[in-house]
Design a protein around this motif. Structure first.
Motif, PDB file in Angstrom:
ATOM      1  N   THR A 219       7.200  -9.114  -2.363  1.00 15.71           N
ATOM      2  CA  THR A 219       6.426  -8.389  -3.371  1.00 15.71           C
ATOM      3  C   THR A 219       5.629  -7.230  -2.770  1.00 15.71           C
ATOM      4  N   GLU A 220       5.015  -7.434  -1.616  1.00 15.06           N
ATOM      5  CA  GLU A 220       4.192  -6.389  -1.017  1.00 15.06           C
ATOM      6  C   GLU A 220       5.017  -5.167  -0.639  1.00 15.06           C
ATOM      7  N   LYS A 221       6.186  -5.389  -0.078  1.00 15.03           N
ATOM      8  CA  LYS A 221       7.018  -4.265   0.352  1.00 15.03           C
ATOM      9  C   LYS A 221       7.597  -3.522  -0.847  1.00 15.03           C
ATOM     10  N   TYR A 222       7.847  -4.257  -1.928  1.00  9.47           N
ATOM     11  CA  TYR A 222       8.344  -3.593  -3.126  1.00  9.47           C
ATOM     12  C   TYR A 222       7.265  -2.682  -3.730  1.00  9.47           C
ATOM     13  N   VAL A 223       6.043  -3.185  -3.823  1.00  7.16           N
ATOM     14  CA  VAL A 223       4.946  -2.364  -4.331  1.00  7.16           C
ATOM     15  C   VAL A 223       4.800  -1.104  -3.484  1.00  7.16           C
ATOM     16  N   SER A 224       4.850  -1.263  -2.179  1.00  7.35           N
ATOM     17  CA  SER A 224       4.718  -0.118  -1.284  1.00  7.35           C
ATOM     18  C   SER A 224       5.845   0.891  -1.492  1.00  7.35           C
ATOM     19  N   ALA A 225       7.075   0.390  -1.652  1.00  6.81           N
ATOM     20  CA  ALA A 225       8.231   1.286  -1.821  1.00  6.81           C
ATOM     21  C   ALA A 225       8.151   2.053  -3.136  1.00  6.81           C
ATOM     22  N   ILE A 226       7.739   1.390  -4.204  1.00  5.81           N
ATOM     23  CA  ILE A 226       7.644   2.059  -5.503  1.00  5.81           C
ATOM     24  C   ILE A 226       6.538   3.107  -5.488  1.00  5.81           C
ATOM     25  N   ASN A 227       5.422   2.794  -4.853  1.00  3.82           N
ATOM     26  CA  ASN A 227       4.338   3.776  -4.764  1.00  3.82           C
ATOM     27  C   ASN A 227       4.722   4.967  -3.888  1.00  3.82           C
ATOM     28  N   GLU A 228       5.459   4.707  -2.831  1.00  4.19           N
ATOM     29  CA  GLU A 228       5.921   5.803  -1.988  1.00  4.19           C
ATOM     30  C   GLU A 228       6.890   6.707  -2.745  1.00  4.19           C
ATOM     31  N   ALA A 229       7.728   6.101  -3.579  1.00  5.10           N
ATOM     32  CA  ALA A 229       8.686   6.882  -4.372  1.00  5.10           C
ATOM     33  C   ALA A 229       8.006   7.625  -5.508  1.00  5.10           C
ATOM     34  N   GLY A 230       6.831   7.159  -5.943  1.00  9.63           N
ATOM     35  CA  GLY A 230       6.123   7.832  -7.038  1.00  9.63           C
ATOM     36  C   GLY A 230       6.798   7.631  -8.379  1.00  9.63           C
ATOM     37  N   LEU A 231       7.051   6.391  -8.738  1.00  7.95           N
ATOM     38  CA  LEU A 231       7.699   6.095 -10.023  1.00  7.95           C
ATOM     39  C   LEU A 231       6.926   6.728 -11.168  1.00  7.95           C
ATOM     40  N   CYS A 232       7.632   7.484 -11.995  1.00  9.08           N
ATOM     41  CA  CYS A 232       7.041   8.204 -13.140  1.00  9.08           C
ATOM     42  C   CYS A 232       5.892   9.114 -12.696  1.00  9.08           C
ATOM     43  N   SER A 233       5.958   9.580 -11.439  1.00  6.93           N
ATOM     44  CA  SER A 233       4.992  10.514 -10.853  1.00  6.93           C
ATOM     45  C   SER A 233       3.637   9.876 -10.572  1.00  6.93           C
ATOM     46  N   PHE A 234       3.606   8.560 -10.435  1.00  4.30           N
ATOM     47  CA  PHE A 234       2.357   7.863 -10.118  1.00  4.30           C
ATOM     48  C   PHE A 234       2.509   7.058  -8.830  1.00  4.30           C
ATOM     49  N   HIS A 235       1.375   6.826  -8.176  1.00  2.68           N
ATOM     50  CA  HIS A 235       1.384   6.146  -6.883  1.00  2.68           C
ATOM     51  C   HIS A 235       0.371   4.997  -6.839  1.00  2.68           C
ATOM     52  N   ASP A 236       0.049   4.439  -7.989  1.00  2.00           N
ATOM     53  CA  ASP A 236      -0.944   3.364  -8.051  1.00  2.00           C
ATOM     54  C   ASP A 236      -0.382   2.106  -8.720  1.00  2.00           C
ATOM     55  N   TRP A 237       0.885   1.847  -8.487  1.00  2.00           N
ATOM     56  CA  TRP A 237       1.528   0.661  -9.055  1.00  2.00           C
ATOM     57  C   TRP A 237       1.068  -0.581  -8.312  1.00  2.00           C
TER      58      TRP A 237
END
Length: 312
Positions: A219-237
């Motif tokens: 879970t931690e690495k997934y959160v980090s990867a999604i925030n790094e990618a900027g899903l929907c232009s956001f980085h606070d997932w």
């Protein structure tokens, strides 16, 4: 409504309005997403017939978030059979004369007790046509599709990456069915958090799922990867709390118990929450979307994830 009831109903939301406006003037016009407007910290109508209570508190990943709660999605009432040969029936409550305070009678002469879930709140108001929504959604739910740039898309859009809940102020990740996609519905993750403030006293199990697109299926690495990618232009997932996951369950539906117009690739699978079990810290809460039930499992298990972020 008596004054003391109205005060108790509105005071939390009024305080939230003052605090949000003082701390972040940008929220005054309700614009909190790139290029798109969202409901801001508007002062609530305390006599609003939708039955929602402003300022309900739901815990979210180690901190408390002051948000509105969704209704259940249940929009029918059940009857009580008077005779054994009568059918068990579900009714739109007000067509049988049932309301929040009054009983009704169905076409077989059976009692339809008042005060049932479907007679109260946003679902009831939506069924009667009195609920005003920003977007769309089943029953009392109010969702909008969000594109990769963070902007709201038309309801008819066939391709969207996130869903904004216009009532709770949360934005949700959507899943895909694209092979090899980091957000593929088929990916699973073990529960792991190195943050002692949120892991409940036990970090869990690192890299024990089955996924693609990231180096390590937890879970931690997934959160980090999604925030790094900027899903929907956001980085606070972040990981959602159990209560937040329950907030998108439509208990009026089964298999899956969610609005498929917006969460089209949800499936009936099991999704991790951020919450550790209080008395068994090697376990965490999860939610299954077949019926919307919530249970606990060892953090070494591997389940799906749907991330969330707070919009307002």
């Amino acid at each position: 409504m008596p004054f003391h009831e109205k005060l108790g109903r509105c005071l939390p939301a009024l305080l939230m309005t003052v605090l949000l406006t003082a701390c972040n003037p940008e929220l005054e016009d309700g614009d909190s997403t790139p290029g798109g407007s969202t409901p801001g910290a508007a002062i609530p109508d305390c006599d609003d017939p939708d039955g929602s209570v402003p300022g309900d508190t739901v815990p979210g990943d180690g901190e408390e978030a002051l948000i509105q709660l969704n209704d259940t999605g249940v929009n029918q009432c059940q009857d009580h059979r008077v005779l054994s040969d009568h059918s068990d029936n579900s009714y739109v409550c007000f067509t049988a004369g049932a309301s929040e305070t009054e009983d009704g009678i169905d076409h077989e002469g059976d009692l339809v007790p008042g005060g049932q879930d479907a007679t109260i709140g946003r679902d009831s108001a939506a069924l009667k046509g009195s609920l005003i929504k920003v977007g769309h959604g089943d029953a009392g739910f109010d969702f909008s599709k969000i594109g990769p740039d963070g902007n709201v898309l038309p309801l008819a859009s066939a391709d969207w990456d996130c869903v904004r809940d216009n009532h709770t102020g949360l934005m949700w990740e959507t899943k895909t069915v694209v092979a090899g996609d980091i957000r593929s519905l088929g990916n699973t993750y073990s529960w792991y958090s190195s943050d002692a403030t949120t892991n409940g006293g036990y970090v869990g199990t690192e890299i024990f799922g089955a996924c693609v697109g990231i180096a390590g299926c937890d879970t931690e690495k997934y959160v980090s990867a999604i925030n790094e990618a900027g899903l929907c232009s956001f980085h606070d997932w972040r990981m959602p709390s159990r209560a937040e996951l329950l907030g998108i369950v439509n208990f009026g539906e089964v298999g899956p118990a969610i609005d498929e117009t917006f969460f089209s690739h949800n499936g009936t699978g099991i999704y991790w929450s951020a919450d550790t079990h209080a008395s068994s810290i090697d376990n965490a809460w999860y939610l299954e979307f077949n019926r919307g039930s919530s249970y606990v499992a060892p953090k070494s298990q591997y389940y799906k994830i749907r991330l969330v972020r707070t919009v307002f």
